[in-house]
Design an enzyme around this catalytic site. Structure first.
Site, PDB file in Angstrom:
ATOM      1  N   SER A  86       0.820  -1.211   0.000  1.00 41.62           N
ATOM      2  CA  SER A  86       0.000   0.000   0.000  1.00 41.62           C
ATOM      3  C   SER A  86       0.856   1.264   0.000  1.00 41.62           C
ATOM      4  O   SER A  86       2.005   1.264   0.438  1.00 41.62           O
ATOM      5  CB  SER A  86      -0.915   0.025   1.225  1.00 41.62           C
ATOM      6  OG  SER A  86      -1.747  -1.114   1.251  1.00 41.62           O
TER       7      SER A  86
HETATM    8  N1  SAH Z   1      -0.928  -4.764   3.987  1.00 38.86           N
HETATM    9  C1  SAH Z   1      -0.141  -5.079   2.808  1.00 38.86           C
HETATM   10  C2  SAH Z   1      -0.795  -4.695   1.502  1.00 38.86           C
HETATM   11  C3  SAH Z   1      -1.955  -5.537   1.258  1.00 38.86           C
HETATM   12  S1  SAH Z   1      -2.523  -5.713  -0.414  1.00 38.86           S
HETATM   13  C4  SAH Z   1       1.237  -4.465   2.883  1.00 38.86           C
HETATM   14  O1  SAH Z   1       1.541  -3.757   3.850  1.00 38.86           O
HETATM   15  O2  SAH Z   1       2.043  -4.724   1.984  1.00 38.86           O
HETATM   16  C5  SAH Z   1      -3.849  -6.829   0.004  1.00 38.86           C
HETATM   17  C6  SAH Z   1      -3.402  -8.221   0.365  1.00 38.86           C
HETATM   18  O3  SAH Z   1      -4.564  -8.901   0.820  1.00 38.86           O
HETATM   19  C7  SAH Z   1      -2.869  -9.016  -0.822  1.00 38.86           C
HETATM   20  O4  SAH Z   1      -1.606  -9.517  -0.512  1.00 38.86           O
HETATM   21  C8  SAH Z   1      -3.894 -10.141  -0.974  1.00 38.86           C
HETATM   22  O5  SAH Z   1      -3.327 -11.363  -1.394  1.00 38.86           O
HETATM   23  C9  SAH Z   1      -4.458 -10.253   0.439  1.00 38.86           C
HETATM   24  N2  SAH Z   1      -5.775 -10.875   0.557  1.00 38.86           N
HETATM   25  C10 SAH Z   1      -6.845 -10.774  -0.263  1.00 38.86           C
HETATM   26  N3  SAH Z   1      -7.873 -11.504   0.211  1.00 38.86           N
HETATM   27  C11 SAH Z   1      -7.451 -12.081   1.354  1.00 38.86           C
HETATM   28  C12 SAH Z   1      -8.059 -12.966   2.308  1.00 38.86           C
HETATM   29  N4  SAH Z   1      -9.313 -13.412   2.161  1.00 38.86           N
HETATM   30  N5  SAH Z   1      -7.336 -13.335   3.371  1.00 38.86           N
HETATM   31  C13 SAH Z   1      -6.061 -12.930   3.545  1.00 38.86           C
HETATM   32  N6  SAH Z   1      -5.430 -12.104   2.680  1.00 38.86           N
HETATM   33  C14 SAH Z   1      -6.115 -11.681   1.595  1.00 38.86           C
END
Ligand code: SAH
Length: 241
Positions: free
Chosen positions: A83
């Site tokens: 992000s």
């Molecule tokens: N917080 C992260 C950015 C997240 S991007 C950072 O600091 O880098 C969103 C993430 O959510 C992605 O890696 C995606 O694979 C994950 N995601 C999506 N659906 C999900 C679920 N049901 N459970 C766990 N992770 C999930």
């Protein structure tokens, strides 16, 4: 560092540290410029301090290290992103995180948000659905010494019941509705911060707070764009006509 080396060239570490300071200024400025949306005009000092300490370059692919301190998201593989630093800072502020808090994160991604929370002294429980990302984030956090950041591969929609209840919860992927299991794992008085909205819709960064009667108050602050929550639980609940 070699003794007697020329003092006119910065080491890579010094350059990253300088970029980090600059990034914090940029983020603080953007917070100020968006204060009417956010309801606050500067970050709590504990957040700026954490941003100053976490080496973001360790959380991006090697070929993007030179861009690690830009105030924008970057690809981390598997179609996912780390992000934007402004968003990480704002979500952390809105979640009202303090040292010792139990904090849940749906969507570990690179592990950067988890590292910022861990740097602030929280016990972090973060779930990532893409196993390779979970593994890499866990390794990065371990290498940096964040023993208080716990990462698990799985469907984060279901939360982390054994570590509940949580003082704060961050959902770092978008979904049209609030995952009910997370609401159940939130303490009374605790906050859940998440982008509410569908994958192609405008999503609203939303702060929910659990009241003593178990209900949630809701404040929508800012239009945002996140990757969607994926996985069986979200798909099941998103299947309404
Ligand atoms: N917080 C992260 C950015 C997240 S991007 C950072 O600091 O880098 C969103 C993430 O959510 C992605 O890696 C995606 O694979 C994950 N995601 C999506 N659906 C999900 C679920 N049901 N459970 C766990 N992770 C999930």
């Amino acid at each position: 560092m070699a003794m007697g080396s020329a003092p006119d060239s910065m080491t890579e570490q010094q350059r990253f540290a300088a970029e980090r300071t600059q990034l914090i200024n940029t983020v603080e400025l953007e917070v100020y410029q968006t204060r009417d949306y956010l309801g606050f005009d500067r970050l709590r000092p504990t957040i700026a301090k954490a941003l100053r300490r976490v080496p973001r370059e360790q959380f991006v692919p090697r070929y993007l290290r030179g861009e690690a301190y830009g105030n924008y998201p970057l690809p981390i593989g598997d179609g996912q992103t780390i992000s934007q630093p402004y968003i990480v800072a704002v979500m952390t502020h809105l979640a009202n995180v303090a040292a010792g808090d139990h904090v849940y994160e749906l969507g570990t991604g690179s592990g950067y948000q988890a590292a910022v929370l861990a740097e602030m002294g929280a016990e972090v429980y973060s779930v990532e659905i893409v196993p390779e990302l979970a593994q890499r984030a866990a390794a990065t956090l371990r290498a940096l010494g964040y023993g208080n950041a716990h990462v698990r591969a799985g469907d984060g929609y279901l939360g982390w019941p054994e570590a509940a209840p949580f003082d704060a919860m961050l959902v770092t992927a978008a979904h049209p509705e609030i995952p009910q299991p997370l609401v159940e794992q939130l303490k009374v008085g605790g906050r859940l911060v998440m982008p509410l909205g569908g994958r192609d819709a405008i999503q609203q960064l939303t702060v929910l707070e659990k009241q003593p009667d178990g209900r949630l108050t809701q404040r929508q602050l800012l239009p945002v764009r996140f990757v969607p929550v994926t996985g069986p639980e979200a798909a099941r609940r998103d299947a309404w006509p």
